[in-house]
Design an enzyme around this catalytic site. Structure first.
Site, PDB file in Angstrom:
ATOM      1  N   ASN A  45       0.839  -1.195   0.000  1.00  4.27           N
ATOM      2  CA  ASN A  45       0.000   0.000   0.000  1.00  4.27           C
ATOM      3  C   ASN A  45       0.874   1.245   0.000  1.00  4.27           C
ATOM      4  O   ASN A  45       1.951   1.282   0.602  1.00  4.27           O
ATOM      5  CB  ASN A  45      -1.006  -0.007   1.157  1.00  4.27           C
ATOM      6  CG  ASN A  45      -0.388  -0.128   2.535  1.00  4.27           C
ATOM      7  OD1 ASN A  45       0.645  -0.768   2.707  1.00  4.27           O
ATOM      8  ND2 ASN A  45      -1.010   0.493   3.515  1.00  4.27           N
ATOM      9  N   GLU A  58      -2.869  -4.731  -3.122  1.00  4.68           N
ATOM     10  CA  GLU A  58      -3.355  -5.682  -4.121  1.00  4.68           C
ATOM     11  C   GLU A  58      -3.429  -5.033  -5.506  1.00  4.68           C
ATOM     12  O   GLU A  58      -3.092  -5.641  -6.512  1.00  4.68           O
ATOM     13  CB  GLU A  58      -4.741  -6.206  -3.738  1.00  4.68           C
ATOM     14  CG  GLU A  58      -4.770  -6.963  -2.433  1.00  4.68           C
ATOM     15  CD  GLU A  58      -5.124  -6.062  -1.227  1.00  4.68           C
ATOM     16  OE1 GLU A  58      -4.625  -4.913  -1.165  1.00  4.68           O
ATOM     17  OE2 GLU A  58      -5.877  -6.534  -0.365  1.00  4.68           O
ATOM     18  N   CYS A  89     -10.016  -5.385   0.353  1.00  3.19           N
ATOM     19  CA  CYS A  89     -11.180  -4.495   0.388  1.00  3.19           C
ATOM     20  C   CYS A  89     -12.048  -4.720  -0.846  1.00  3.19           C
ATOM     21  O   CYS A  89     -11.652  -5.381  -1.803  1.00  3.19           O
ATOM     22  CB  CYS A  89     -10.732  -3.033   0.481  1.00  3.19           C
ATOM     23  SG  CYS A  89     -10.156  -2.317  -1.081  1.00  3.19           S
ATOM     24  N   CYS A  92     -10.520  -3.687  -4.253  1.00  5.47           N
ATOM     25  CA  CYS A  92      -9.512  -4.633  -4.748  1.00  5.47           C
ATOM     26  C   CYS A  92     -10.173  -5.918  -5.238  1.00  5.47           C
ATOM     27  O   CYS A  92      -9.736  -6.505  -6.232  1.00  5.47           O
ATOM     28  CB  CYS A  92      -8.481  -4.935  -3.668  1.00  5.47           C
ATOM     29  SG  CYS A  92      -7.360  -3.540  -3.401  1.00  5.47           S
TER      30      CYS A  92
END
Ligand SMILES: [Zn+2]
Length: 136
Positions: A45, A58, A89, A92
């Site tokens: 991230n 991701e 999430c 993603c």
């Protein structure tokens, strides 16, 4: 479809990628590794002071795979410090679905550095997801 890399190999890479996260605001570091067309791609991230511009691990990984010309997602591993390990999430999940010819065949494994593990298929994470098959 190329056979998936060993789950252990993906998990090792996700764990290493987590160390490269840029998460000065949330402190919630995420690493991801995934296999597309037999090749492995990493992501972490990357946050921004303008919070809406933050990007998940991701998506960093799958965009790297797509940029390399890969189109067939085969397996995913995600590493966070959460216990139990966090699943991807919703955004993603949708982006992963874009590159999954058969979502029921794509394994998504969530781990943490303590060795905890959860696993699903992508079809379980985004049942009846929207795809290009529905576009004219
Ligand atoms: Zn995400």
């Amino acid at each position: 479809m190329t056979s998936p890399a060993s789950s252990a190999a993906l998990e090792t890479r996700a764990l290493a990628a987590q160390q490269r996260a840029y998460a000065p605001y949330s402190k919630f570091r995420v690493g991801a590794a995934l296999q597309m067309n037999g090749e492995l791609f990493d992501g972490a991230n990357i946050e921004n002071a303008s919070y809406g511009l933050c990007m998940c691990a991701e998506r960093v990984a799958i965009f790297a795979g797509a940029l390399a010309g890969k189109r067939d997602l085969e397996a995913v591993a995600v590493c966070t410090d959460a216990s139990p390990p966090s699943s991807p999430c919703g955004a993603c999940r949708q982006v992963l679905l874009e590159f999954a010819a058969d979502p029921a065949a794509v394994t998504v494994t969530a781990i943490n550095p303590k060795g905890e593990r959860r696993s699903w298929t992508l079809a379980q994470l985004i049942p009846d997801g929207f795809s290009g098959r529905e576009l004219p």
